[in-house]
Motif scaffolding. Sequence first.
Motif, PDB file in Angstrom:
ATOM      1  N   LEU A  40       0.033  -4.919  30.078  1.00 50.63           N
ATOM      2  CA  LEU A  40      -1.166  -4.118  29.845  1.00 50.63           C
ATOM      3  C   LEU A  40      -1.002  -3.179  28.651  1.00 50.63           C
ATOM      4  O   LEU A  40      -1.924  -3.037  27.835  1.00 50.63           O
ATOM      5  CB  LEU A  40      -1.503  -3.301  31.093  1.00 50.63           C
ATOM      6  N   SER A  41       0.154  -2.547  28.551  1.00 52.81           N
ATOM      7  CA  SER A  41       0.324  -1.498  27.544  1.00 52.81           C
ATOM      8  C   SER A  41       0.473  -2.045  26.127  1.00 52.81           C
ATOM      9  O   SER A  41      -0.062  -1.461  25.174  1.00 52.81           O
ATOM     10  CB  SER A  41       1.526  -0.620  27.899  1.00 52.81           C
ATOM     11  N   TRP A  42       1.162  -3.167  25.966  1.00 56.87           N
ATOM     12  CA  TRP A  42       1.362  -3.681  24.615  1.00 56.87           C
ATOM     13  C   TRP A  42       0.063  -4.150  23.960  1.00 56.87           C
ATOM     14  O   TRP A  42      -0.191  -3.816  22.799  1.00 56.87           O
ATOM     15  CB  TRP A  42       2.411  -4.796  24.626  1.00 56.87           C
ATOM     16  N   PRO A  43      -0.776  -4.941  24.627  1.00 56.49           N
ATOM     17  CA  PRO A  43      -2.070  -5.271  23.996  1.00 56.49           C
ATOM     18  C   PRO A  43      -2.903  -4.041  23.691  1.00 56.49           C
ATOM     19  O   PRO A  43      -3.569  -3.977  22.655  1.00 56.49           O
ATOM     20  CB  PRO A  43      -2.741  -6.167  25.050  1.00 56.49           C
ATOM     21  N   MET A  44      -2.881  -3.041  24.589  1.00 56.21           N
ATOM     22  CA  MET A  44      -3.642  -1.819  24.319  1.00 56.21           C
ATOM     23  C   MET A  44      -3.117  -1.122  23.074  1.00 56.21           C
ATOM     24  O   MET A  44      -3.887  -0.621  22.252  1.00 56.21           O
ATOM     25  CB  MET A  44      -3.567  -0.875  25.531  1.00 56.21           C
ATOM     26  N   MET A  45      -1.806  -1.089  22.924  1.00 56.02           N
ATOM     27  CA  MET A  45      -1.209  -0.384  21.790  1.00 56.02           C
ATOM     28  C   MET A  45      -1.597  -1.035  20.464  1.00 56.02           C
ATOM     29  O   MET A  45      -1.780  -0.354  19.456  1.00 56.02           O
ATOM     30  CB  MET A  45       0.312  -0.356  21.944  1.00 56.02           C
ATOM     31  N   PHE A  46      -1.768  -2.368  20.469  1.00 56.02           N
ATOM     32  CA  PHE A  46      -2.078  -3.068  19.228  1.00 56.02           C
ATOM     33  C   PHE A  46      -3.575  -3.273  19.009  1.00 56.02           C
ATOM     34  O   PHE A  46      -4.027  -3.339  17.865  1.00 56.02           O
ATOM     35  CB  PHE A  46      -1.370  -4.428  19.197  1.00 56.02           C
ATOM     36  N   LEU A  47      -4.340  -3.382  20.083  1.00 58.77           N
ATOM     37  CA  LEU A  47      -5.762  -3.692  19.942  1.00 58.77           C
ATOM     38  C   LEU A  47      -6.664  -2.468  20.039  1.00 58.77           C
ATOM     39  O   LEU A  47      -7.864  -2.577  19.787  1.00 58.77           O
ATOM     40  CB  LEU A  47      -6.189  -4.711  21.009  1.00 58.77           C
ATOM     41  N   SER A  48      -6.126  -1.310  20.407  1.00 58.24           N
ATOM     42  CA  SER A  48      -6.959  -0.117  20.553  1.00 58.24           C
ATOM     43  C   SER A  48      -6.922   0.769  19.323  1.00 58.24           C
ATOM     44  O   SER A  48      -7.257   1.952  19.390  1.00 58.24           O
ATOM     45  CB  SER A  48      -6.528   0.679  21.790  1.00 58.24           C
ATOM     46  N   GLU A  49      -6.475   0.231  18.194  1.00 53.25           N
ATOM     47  CA  GLU A  49      -6.479   0.915  16.901  1.00 53.25           C
ATOM     48  C   GLU A  49      -5.600   2.164  16.896  1.00 53.25           C
ATOM     49  O   GLU A  49      -5.952   3.184  16.314  1.00 53.25           O
ATOM     50  CB  GLU A  49      -7.905   1.264  16.459  1.00 53.25           C
ATOM     51  N   VAL A  50      -4.451   2.069  17.561  1.00 55.81           N
ATOM     52  CA  VAL A  50      -3.497   3.174  17.514  1.00 55.81           C
ATOM     53  C   VAL A  50      -2.908   3.292  16.114  1.00 55.81           C
ATOM     54  O   VAL A  50      -2.880   4.373  15.511  1.00 55.81           O
ATOM     55  CB  VAL A  50      -2.374   2.970  18.549  1.00 55.81           C
ATOM     56  N   TRP A  51      -2.440   2.173  15.562  1.00 58.41           N
ATOM     57  CA  TRP A  51      -1.731   2.172  14.286  1.00 58.41           C
ATOM     58  C   TRP A  51      -2.592   1.730  13.121  1.00 58.41           C
ATOM     59  O   TRP A  51      -2.366   2.154  11.995  1.00 58.41           O
ATOM     60  CB  TRP A  51      -0.509   1.247  14.362  1.00 58.41           C
ATOM     61  N   PHE A  52      -3.530   0.839  13.372  1.00 55.73           N
ATOM     62  CA  PHE A  52      -4.318   0.277  12.276  1.00 55.73           C
ATOM     63  C   PHE A  52      -5.725  -0.042  12.766  1.00 55.73           C
ATOM     64  O   PHE A  52      -5.970  -0.163  13.962  1.00 55.73           O
ATOM     65  CB  PHE A  52      -3.662  -1.002  11.721  1.00 55.73           C
ATOM     66  N   SER A  53      -6.625  -0.164  11.820  1.00 58.05           N
ATOM     67  CA  SER A  53      -8.022  -0.436  12.142  1.00 58.05           C
ATOM     68  C   SER A  53      -8.236  -1.932  12.364  1.00 58.05           C
ATOM     69  O   SER A  53      -7.568  -2.778  11.751  1.00 58.05           O
ATOM     70  CB  SER A  53      -8.922   0.046  11.003  1.00 58.05           C
ATOM     71  N   LEU A  54      -9.175  -2.267  13.247  1.00 61.63           N
ATOM     72  CA  LEU A  54      -9.562  -3.660  13.468  1.00 61.63           C
ATOM     73  C   LEU A  54     -10.779  -4.043  12.639  1.00 61.63           C
ATOM     74  O   LEU A  54     -11.431  -5.044  12.915  1.00 61.63           O
ATOM     75  CB  LEU A  54      -9.869  -3.893  14.956  1.00 61.63           C
ATOM     76  N   GLU A  55     -11.100  -3.240  11.636  1.00 60.58           N
ATOM     77  CA  GLU A  55     -12.225  -3.545  10.759  1.00 60.58           C
ATOM     78  C   GLU A  55     -12.007  -4.904  10.112  1.00 60.58           C
ATOM     79  O   GLU A  55     -10.951  -5.185   9.530  1.00 60.58           O
ATOM     80  CB  GLU A  55     -12.350  -2.480   9.665  1.00 60.58           C
ATOM     81  N   GLY A  56     -12.989  -5.771  10.235  1.00 64.30           N
ATOM     82  CA  GLY A  56     -12.886  -7.115   9.678  1.00 64.30           C
ATOM     83  C   GLY A  56     -12.258  -8.132  10.606  1.00 64.30           C
ATOM     84  O   GLY A  56     -12.189  -9.312  10.264  1.00 64.30           O
TER      85      GLY A  56
END
Length: 344
Positions: A267-283
Motif C-alpha cells: 500500500l505505501s510504496w504505490p502511494m509514495m510514487f503515485l501521490s506526487e510526493v517526489w514528482f508531478s504526474l502531469e502528462g
Amino acid sequence: MWKRIWILFVARNKEFYRDRSALGWNLLFPFLIIIGYSFLFGGNAQSLYKVGVVRDTGNDRAALPAQFVEFRKTRHVEFIEFDTVEQGLARLTHHRIDLLVQPSAKRYWMSSTSPKGYVSERLLASANTSAPGGFERQSVEGKEVNYVEWLFPGILGMNIMFSALFGVGYTVVRYRKNGALKRMSVTPVRPHEFLTAQVLSRMFLILVTTAVVYAGCALLYGFSCRGSYATLFLVFAVGGFSMVALGLLVASRSSSEEFAGGVLNLLSWPMMFLSEVWFSLEGARPWVRKLAGVFPLTPMIDAARKVMNDGAGIVDVGPQLAVMAAMSALFLLAGSLLFSWRGR
C-alpha cells in the motif's frame, strides 16, 4: 553455545517458511513492485524533462519555428500541450512542468528555482542555432514556489503515511501474535474501545511529530504557510485519520507480522510514487492519475500544497477533505466489522 545458536537458527527458519503468507509476500512482493512500475511507467524511454507547449489555434505544424521543430525531436523530453498561457504558468510555478513555450510568439517561461528548467532552457537554445532569431525568455509574474517548498508538503504527508500505517497496523498485529489481544478479550474492554484508544493515541503522536517537523524545517529553511494554520492542521488531521483507519483495516484479522508488513508495503510504496510526493504526474496517462486518486495520500498532499503554497482556504480544499473523510469512514467501518481478537 554454537549448538544452541544453530538450533535457534533452524527453528526460526522453519517458522518463516512454514508461514505461507509471509513466504509468499517475501517472494512475490519484489516482483509485484517491478512488474507494477514497469507497467505504469514503462516504455522505450523515460521522460526526464517536461515542457509545456501553448497550443495556438489556426497554426499548423509546418508554421512552427524551425528551432522549436528541432527542439521537439529531443529525446527524453515530454511535451504537454495547454490551451492558454495561464494554464501553463500555473503548472510551471508549481513545478509540474520544467519549461513553458509559446511557439507562435517565439517566447518561453522558466522557473528560476528549477534545475530541470535550466537544462530544458539550454536544450531549447541549442536546437537549430543556425535559424535567424531565437526564443525570448519571459519573466514569471508573481511569487514563484521554490521546489523545496513544493516538496515539503509531500514529505510531511509521506511521514504521516508511514507513521499511521506501520504505527497502527503493524503494532496491532504484533499484539495479536504475542497473545496480548487474546488476554485482552477476556477483560471488559470491547473491540471498539480498543480501536478508539489506538486511533486517538496514533493521531496524537502523528499531529505532534508533524508539528515538530514543520516548526523545525520552518526555522531552518524559512518555510512559510501562505494559508491558515488551522486549515493546514485540519488537512493533516483528516488525512492522518484516514491513514490510521487504513492501517486498522489491514490489521483487523492478520496474525502474521510478515504478512501485515507485506500488505502495508504494498500500500505505501504505490502511494509514495503515485501521490506526487517526489514528482508531478502531469502528462501521465489518464488512468494512472485516476489510480492515484484512490489513495488517501493523494488528496492530503494536494490539499496541503494548496494551503501552504497557494494560501487556499477551507472552502478551496473542501473536496479533498470530503474524499478523505469518506475514505476514513469506509476503512473504519470495514476494520471494525472484520476485527477479531484472535485473528484468522
